[in-house]
Design a protein around this motif. Sequence first.
Motif, PDB file in Angstrom:
ATOM      1  N   ILE A   1       2.270  -0.078  -1.840  1.00 26.08           N
ATOM      2  CA  ILE A   1       0.828  -0.110  -1.601  1.00 26.08           C
ATOM      3  C   ILE A   1       0.199   1.070  -2.338  1.00 26.08           C
TER       4      ILE A   1
ATOM      5  N   GLN B   1       2.328   4.214  -1.266  1.00 24.11           N
ATOM      6  CA  GLN B   1       3.145   4.091  -0.054  1.00 24.11           C
ATOM      7  C   GLN B   1       4.234   3.062  -0.332  1.00 24.11           C
TER       8      GLN B   1
ATOM      9  N   PRO C   1      -1.981  -7.026  -8.869  1.00 25.23           N
ATOM     10  CA  PRO C   1      -1.057  -7.047  -7.731  1.00 25.23           C
ATOM     11  C   PRO C   1      -0.122  -8.248  -7.845  1.00 25.23           C
ATOM     12  N   GLY C   2       0.995  -8.216  -7.146  1.00 22.84           N
ATOM     13  CA  GLY C   2       1.893  -9.366  -7.181  1.00 22.84           C
ATOM     14  C   GLY C   2       3.349  -8.975  -7.023  1.00 22.84           C
TER      15      GLY C   2
ATOM     16  N   VAL D   1       3.574  -5.665  -4.827  1.00 23.86           N
ATOM     17  CA  VAL D   1       2.597  -4.610  -5.128  1.00 23.86           C
ATOM     18  C   VAL D   1       1.200  -5.051  -4.679  1.00 23.86           C
ATOM     19  N   SER D   2       0.555  -4.177  -3.898  1.00 19.97           N
ATOM     20  CA  SER D   2      -0.800  -4.481  -3.436  1.00 19.97           C
ATOM     21  C   SER D   2      -1.627  -3.204  -3.432  1.00 19.97           C
ATOM     22  N   GLY D   3      -2.881  -3.318  -3.065  1.00 22.45           N
ATOM     23  CA  GLY D   3      -3.758  -2.158  -3.013  1.00 22.45           C
ATOM     24  C   GLY D   3      -4.542  -1.997  -4.300  1.00 22.45           C
ATOM     25  N   ASP D   4      -4.727  -0.726  -4.706  1.00 20.89           N
ATOM     26  CA  ASP D   4      -5.613  -0.434  -5.827  1.00 20.89           C
ATOM     27  C   ASP D   4      -4.939  -0.597  -7.184  1.00 20.89           C
ATOM     28  N   VAL D   5      -4.663  -1.818  -7.549  1.00 25.47           N
ATOM     29  CA  VAL D   5      -4.122  -2.118  -8.876  1.00 25.47           C
ATOM     30  C   VAL D   5      -4.844  -3.351  -9.410  1.00 25.47           C
TER      31      VAL D   5
ATOM     32  N   LEU E   1      -2.761   3.563  -3.559  1.00 27.42           N
ATOM     33  CA  LEU E   1      -4.024   4.142  -3.086  1.00 27.42           C
ATOM     34  C   LEU E   1      -4.647   4.938  -4.219  1.00 27.42           C
TER      35      LEU E   1
END
Lengths: 405, 144
Positions: free
Chosen positions: A301, A271, A243-244, A236-240, A303
Amino acid sequence: MPQKRVVLKNCGIIDPRQIATYLQQDGFKAWQKVSTEMTPEQVIEEVKTSGLRGRGGAGFPCWLKWDLARKSPGIEKYVICNADEGEMGTFKDKYILGNDPFSLIEGIAIAAYAVGARQSFIYLRAEYHYLLDLLQQAIKQVEAKGFLKHVKIDIRLGAGAYVCGEESALMDSIEGKRGEARYRPPFPTTEGLWQKPTTINNVETLMNIPQIILNGASWFNQIGTERSKGTKVFSVSGDVAKPGVYELVLGTPLRELVVDLAAGEKIKAVQVGGSAGRIVPYDKIDTPLSFETVLGSGAVIVLNESRDIVNAVYKSLEFLAEESCGKCAPCREGTKAIVGIMEKFSKGEGSERDIKLLEQLSSALPLSSLCGLGQAAPFPVMDSLQYFKDSYQSRIKEKKVGVVK
Amino acid sequence: MPEVKKKTKEHESVLVLLQEAQEKFGYIPEDFMANVARSLDISLSEVFGVATFYSFLTCKPLGRNVIRVCKSLPCCLKDAQMIIESVESELRIKPGETTTDGKFSLTLTNCVGACDKAPAMMINDDTYTDLTPGKISQILKKCK
Ligand SMILES: Cc1cc2nc3c(=O)[nH]c(=O)nc-3n(C[C@H](O)[C@H](O)[C@H](O)COP(=O)(O)O)c2cc1C
Ligand code: FES
């Protein structure tokens, strides 16, 4: 109970440099069971009953590949572990390799036994060069314990090319060539590496194998949904806020991953599956994560509402256009053409006609491309046109210029 | 120029040979490629085709420290552009260029698998994460 540790069971528990710590966690008990009590056919049957499907993106039944390769004539056969992990937004295999190389090696040992391969390769992406020593040391320790008498495991380093994660391009790369996708048939299970029967599996797929053997196929088969058994490891990445890497039972709603666990707020879209992934708008956030719905490599990802979907799609297609191997024209030229149109939208020069063109290209690429790269490339375009058409249209009306970088 | 070792299964791999050259010289010299072609009995263009396919192989000399700043979507969401600009202004070079003292080369790259700690970049084999423009000058100072 969405979180469950099957694949990541030993991560953070064992010392990846000490095989003794792995042996304390039932390490190589599955291999011992396989090598003393089971025929290769029984191993394949067990994997079949488990319902395990490939975790590299395509979700192909694991047992079927093994069975086809086993039944292909010839004594020279190969098992490949795909550790290329080039998909944008994916870093779970890196986490696995760095924390528990032994389970992977045990999985490879069992796969090689089932398929009848005496040589195996781990194809490690160049960006993960720093893991090479750890992996080599782990293989040495397993050899010293006598668990690899039936198969030799070698590591091949990539050299920076996303498309080499595609199985046939990967085989060309191991052969020392440009990593370009092959025409199929023949399929790898009959003519793979050096034209010999080959099975190729993702790191995470192979990590499941010792657990299936140890706990039984019926245990594994109870986890997940009807057509998606077991767990999946997500990146999990992006606007959180958090993440990890997270491992969840297949079928868990996307919301539990990105809102409850990764602490995303004011989400606009997610996404799922990386550059050629699916775009899930917030009002579909309860979509279960499974092969039946959205999954891919497990790249997630996020957003938030401040993001422009057109920008996200542009970056995704730019990635794919750059990484296309160029062998087939539909993918090489088609991805470039889509990027060109997205660029027009970013300059406030897009038109209704461009939207039509995007739709046409999106229906042409899946039909005409040689491999999964070009076939799946239009997904984010199609999804954004379906759920966020207003983002395109507002750019047409207002001649909005977006900072697409 | 070193001789290419005799054909063994391992060394039938053009890629492995080129990776060795890259490691040793920092790039793949033209006469090395010619040697590979001759000893494996394949055309030079085939060798060149391999050398130019992979982003970690180069046919021209690069700096001692090759900086690859990630520019894929997850890093972009975390202001990768600011990182690119700060490396550019620290080193006064653009992507694709090498500093005159031969110390640094800068290129942009796609996802290096550190998106949870974005923005990220690599210098040679090492990955640097959670970058800020402030961190960049410190990291670059430590490079030899
Ligand atoms: C463009 C492209 C890139 C891919 N990259 C990877 C990758 O990095 N790792 C991976 O395991 N599979 C990747 N795949 C999927 C592989 O082709 C193949 O399906 C997979 O390695 C099979 O293993 P599995 O059945 O265990 O999932 C990619 C596919 C495509 C089309
Ligand atoms: S997008 Fe930059 S590390 Fe993945």
